[in-house]
Design a protein around this motif. Structure first.
Motif, mmCIF file in Angstrom:
data_model
loop_
_atom_site.group_PDB
_atom_site.id
_atom_site.type_symbol
_atom_site.label_atom_id
_atom_site.label_comp_id
_atom_site.label_asym_id
_atom_site.label_seq_id
_atom_site.Cartn_x
_atom_site.Cartn_y
_atom_site.Cartn_z
ATOM 1 N N ALA A 59 56.455 -38.686 -13.365
ATOM 2 C CA ALA A 59 55.866 -39.396 -12.221
ATOM 3 C C ALA A 59 56.164 -40.860 -12.433
ATOM 4 C CB ALA A 59 54.366 -39.147 -12.157
ATOM 5 N N HIS A 60 56.047 -41.623 -11.393
ATOM 6 C CA HIS A 60 56.361 -43.047 -11.502
ATOM 7 C C HIS A 60 55.278 -43.823 -12.246
ATOM 8 C CE1 HIS A 60 58.885 -41.467 -8.326
ATOM 9 N NE2 HIS A 60 59.715 -42.443 -8.594
ATOM 10 N N PHE A 61 54.029 -43.430 -11.970
ATOM 11 C CA PHE A 61 52.901 -44.144 -12.576
ATOM 12 C C PHE A 61 51.890 -43.144 -13.136
ATOM 13 C CE2 PHE A 61 54.498 -46.711 -9.043
ATOM 14 C CZ PHE A 61 54.657 -47.966 -9.623
ATOM 15 N N ILE A 62 51.196 -43.569 -14.186
ATOM 16 C CA ILE A 62 50.086 -42.784 -14.723
ATOM 17 C C ILE A 62 48.906 -43.732 -14.881
ATOM 18 C CG2 ILE A 62 49.282 -41.269 -16.568
ATOM 19 C CD1 ILE A 62 52.249 -40.976 -17.423
ATOM 20 N N VAL A 82 56.992 -33.323 -7.350
ATOM 21 C CA VAL A 82 56.578 -32.417 -6.267
ATOM 22 C C VAL A 82 57.600 -31.323 -5.955
ATOM 23 C CG1 VAL A 82 54.883 -33.803 -5.016
ATOM 24 C CG2 VAL A 82 57.316 -34.130 -4.543
ATOM 25 N N GLY A 83 58.437 -31.007 -6.909
ATOM 26 C CA GLY A 83 59.428 -29.956 -6.675
ATOM 27 C C GLY A 83 58.769 -28.592 -6.510
ATOM 28 N N ALA A 84 59.287 -27.788 -5.602
ATOM 29 C CA ALA A 84 58.746 -26.436 -5.390
ATOM 30 C C ALA A 84 59.786 -25.592 -4.663
ATOM 31 C CB ALA A 84 57.468 -26.502 -4.567
ATOM 32 N N ASN A 85 59.507 -24.304 -4.589
ATOM 33 C CA ASN A 85 60.418 -23.429 -3.844
ATOM 34 C C ASN A 85 60.177 -23.530 -2.349
ATOM 35 O OD1 ASN A 85 61.598 -22.377 -6.174
ATOM 36 N ND2 ASN A 85 59.885 -20.947 -6.424
ATOM 37 N N LYS A 86 58.945 -23.932 -2.021
ATOM 38 C CA LYS A 86 58.559 -23.916 -0.624
ATOM 39 C C LYS A 86 57.646 -25.110 -0.358
ATOM 40 C CE LYS A 86 57.247 -20.221 2.584
ATOM 41 N NZ LYS A 86 56.213 -20.893 3.411
ATOM 42 N N PRO A 99 61.096 -33.328 -1.098
ATOM 43 C CA PRO A 99 60.243 -34.530 -1.112
ATOM 44 C C PRO A 99 60.353 -35.396 -2.367
ATOM 45 C CG PRO A 99 59.043 -32.672 -0.210
ATOM 46 C CD PRO A 99 60.316 -32.111 -0.769
ATOM 47 N N ASN A 100 60.856 -34.846 -3.478
ATOM 48 C CA ASN A 100 61.066 -35.706 -4.649
ATOM 49 C C ASN A 100 62.030 -36.855 -4.340
ATOM 50 O OD1 ASN A 100 59.466 -34.735 -6.776
ATOM 51 N ND2 ASN A 100 60.956 -33.162 -7.349
ATOM 52 N N ASN A 101 62.842 -36.695 -3.306
ATOM 53 C CA ASN A 101 63.848 -37.736 -3.056
ATOM 54 C C ASN A 101 63.335 -38.890 -2.193
ATOM 55 O OD1 ASN A 101 63.990 -36.950 -0.380
ATOM 56 N ND2 ASN A 101 66.058 -36.092 -0.504
ATOM 57 N N CYS A 102 62.065 -38.817 -1.788
ATOM 58 C CA CYS A 102 61.557 -39.900 -0.927
ATOM 59 C C CYS A 102 60.075 -40.197 -1.143
ATOM 60 C CB CYS A 102 61.833 -39.577 0.541
ATOM 61 S SG CYS A 102 61.053 -38.069 1.114
ATOM 62 N N THR A 103 59.570 -39.866 -2.338
ATOM 63 C CA THR A 103 58.155 -40.145 -2.625
ATOM 64 C C THR A 103 57.991 -40.758 -4.015
ATOM 65 O OG1 THR A 103 57.863 -37.886 -3.482
ATOM 66 C CG2 THR A 103 57.211 -38.266 -1.189
ATOM 67 N N LEU A 104 56.899 -41.483 -4.169
ATOM 68 C CA LEU A 104 56.503 -42.021 -5.471
ATOM 69 C C LEU A 104 55.304 -41.212 -5.950
ATOM 70 C CD1 LEU A 104 56.686 -45.862 -4.710
ATOM 71 C CD2 LEU A 104 58.388 -44.459 -5.912
ATOM 72 N N GLY A 105 55.299 -40.840 -7.220
ATOM 73 C CA GLY A 105 54.207 -40.028 -7.769
ATOM 74 C C GLY A 105 53.288 -40.833 -8.669
ATOM 75 N N ILE A 106 51.991 -40.607 -8.487
ATOM 76 C CA ILE A 106 50.985 -41.246 -9.332
ATOM 77 C C ILE A 106 50.128 -40.163 -9.984
ATOM 78 C CG2 ILE A 106 49.020 -42.831 -9.446
ATOM 79 C CD1 ILE A 106 50.031 -44.148 -6.866
ATOM 80 N N GLU A 107 50.113 -40.116 -11.306
ATOM 81 C CA GLU A 107 49.284 -39.167 -12.048
ATOM 82 C C GLU A 107 47.961 -39.834 -12.395
ATOM 83 O OE1 GLU A 107 49.785 -36.023 -13.083
ATOM 84 O OE2 GLU A 107 51.935 -35.731 -12.700
ATOM 85 N N LEU A 108 46.869 -39.102 -12.216
ATOM 86 C CA LEU A 108 45.549 -39.623 -12.551
ATOM 87 C C LEU A 108 44.968 -38.827 -13.714
ATOM 88 C CD1 LEU A 108 44.088 -39.842 -8.909
ATOM 89 C CD2 LEU A 108 45.302 -41.644 -10.181
ATOM 90 N N TYR A 147 48.884 -31.214 -3.265
ATOM 91 C CA TYR A 147 48.483 -30.068 -2.439
ATOM 92 C C TYR A 147 49.034 -30.124 -1.011
ATOM 93 C CZ TYR A 147 45.240 -27.307 0.430
ATOM 94 O OH TYR A 147 44.701 -26.438 1.331
ATOM 95 N N ASP A 148 49.063 -31.295 -0.432
ATOM 96 C CA ASP A 148 49.527 -31.436 0.960
ATOM 97 C C ASP A 148 51.017 -31.135 1.094
ATOM 98 O OD1 ASP A 148 46.996 -32.361 1.956
ATOM 99 O OD2 ASP A 148 47.428 -34.287 1.002
ATOM 100 N N ILE A 149 51.718 -31.190 -0.014
ATOM 101 C CA ILE A 149 53.172 -31.041 0.028
ATOM 102 C C ILE A 149 53.643 -29.653 -0.374
ATOM 103 C CG2 ILE A 149 55.319 -31.945 -0.995
ATOM 104 C CD1 ILE A 149 54.012 -34.663 -0.915
ATOM 105 N N THR A 150 52.916 -29.057 -1.341
ATOM 106 C CA THR A 150 53.347 -27.734 -1.807
ATOM 107 C C THR A 150 52.237 -26.684 -1.790
ATOM 108 O OG1 THR A 150 52.741 -28.080 -4.122
ATOM 109 C CG2 THR A 150 54.908 -28.893 -3.446
#
Ligand code: ZN
Length: 176
Positions: A59-62, A82-86, A99-108, A147-150
């Protein structure tokens, strides 16, 4: 805000070094590992480079339990969060077929398996999200749960407590 830059080593499993095509969304996650620090989770991503489990993740940030923020990837780079089959209809419509190609991920980070976040973590997340929204001209509708993505149960507390997710978004985008 204060962000510790601890970039991962370029490697196929957690830092592919590919460029995002755009930044269309910000995705929140829980680390799903109670009581671990931001640093420990950053090191977990780093250690994937050996390819032992053949697992892809980053992820980009933690953000830690005390609100400390570590950056693992540049904001221009693809992360594997956010990689998934569906993907959900919403993700396909608003983001892309990958969506991995156009989103930034933040882990909490979080303290237990219920996954509720500390005030410090949420405060830092607010600040970071607002900064990113400003930079990429995004708004409330561009902030997603994994959750909203996969459909994955992540971040768990905000999936099991939909009202708390709404409240968090209200907090982030309130004027004060
Ligand atoms: Zn997630």
């Amino acid at each position: 805000m204060q962000i510790k830059e601890k970039y991962l080593t370029i490697n196929p499993f957690s830092r592919p070094g590919k460029s995002l095509v755009a930044v269309k969304g910000i995705v929140l996650h829980w680390v799903a590992n109670p009581k671990t620090s931001a640093e420990a989770n950053r090191n977990y991503f780093e250690n994937l480079k050996v390819g032992k489990d053949g697992r892809y993740a980053s992820a980009h940030f933690i953000i830690g339990i005390d609100g400390e923020v570590i950056q693992c990837l540049l904001e221009t780079e693809v992360g594997y969060h956010v990689g998934a089959n569906k993907y959900t209809e919403r993700a396909l419509k608003e983001l892309s077929t990958y969506p991995n190609n156009c989103t930034l991920g933040i882990e909490l980070c979080h303290k237990d398996w219920e996954g509720e976040f500390t005030r410090e973590t949420l405060q830092a997340a607010r600040e970071l999200i607002l900064e990113l929204c400003e930079r990429y001209k995004l708004g409330r509708q561009n902030v997603y749960r994994h959750y909203d993505i996969t459909g994955k149960d992540c971040p768990k507390y905000f999936v099991t407590h939909e009202d708390q997710w709404e409240q968090f978004l209200n907090f982030v985008f309130s004027k004060s």
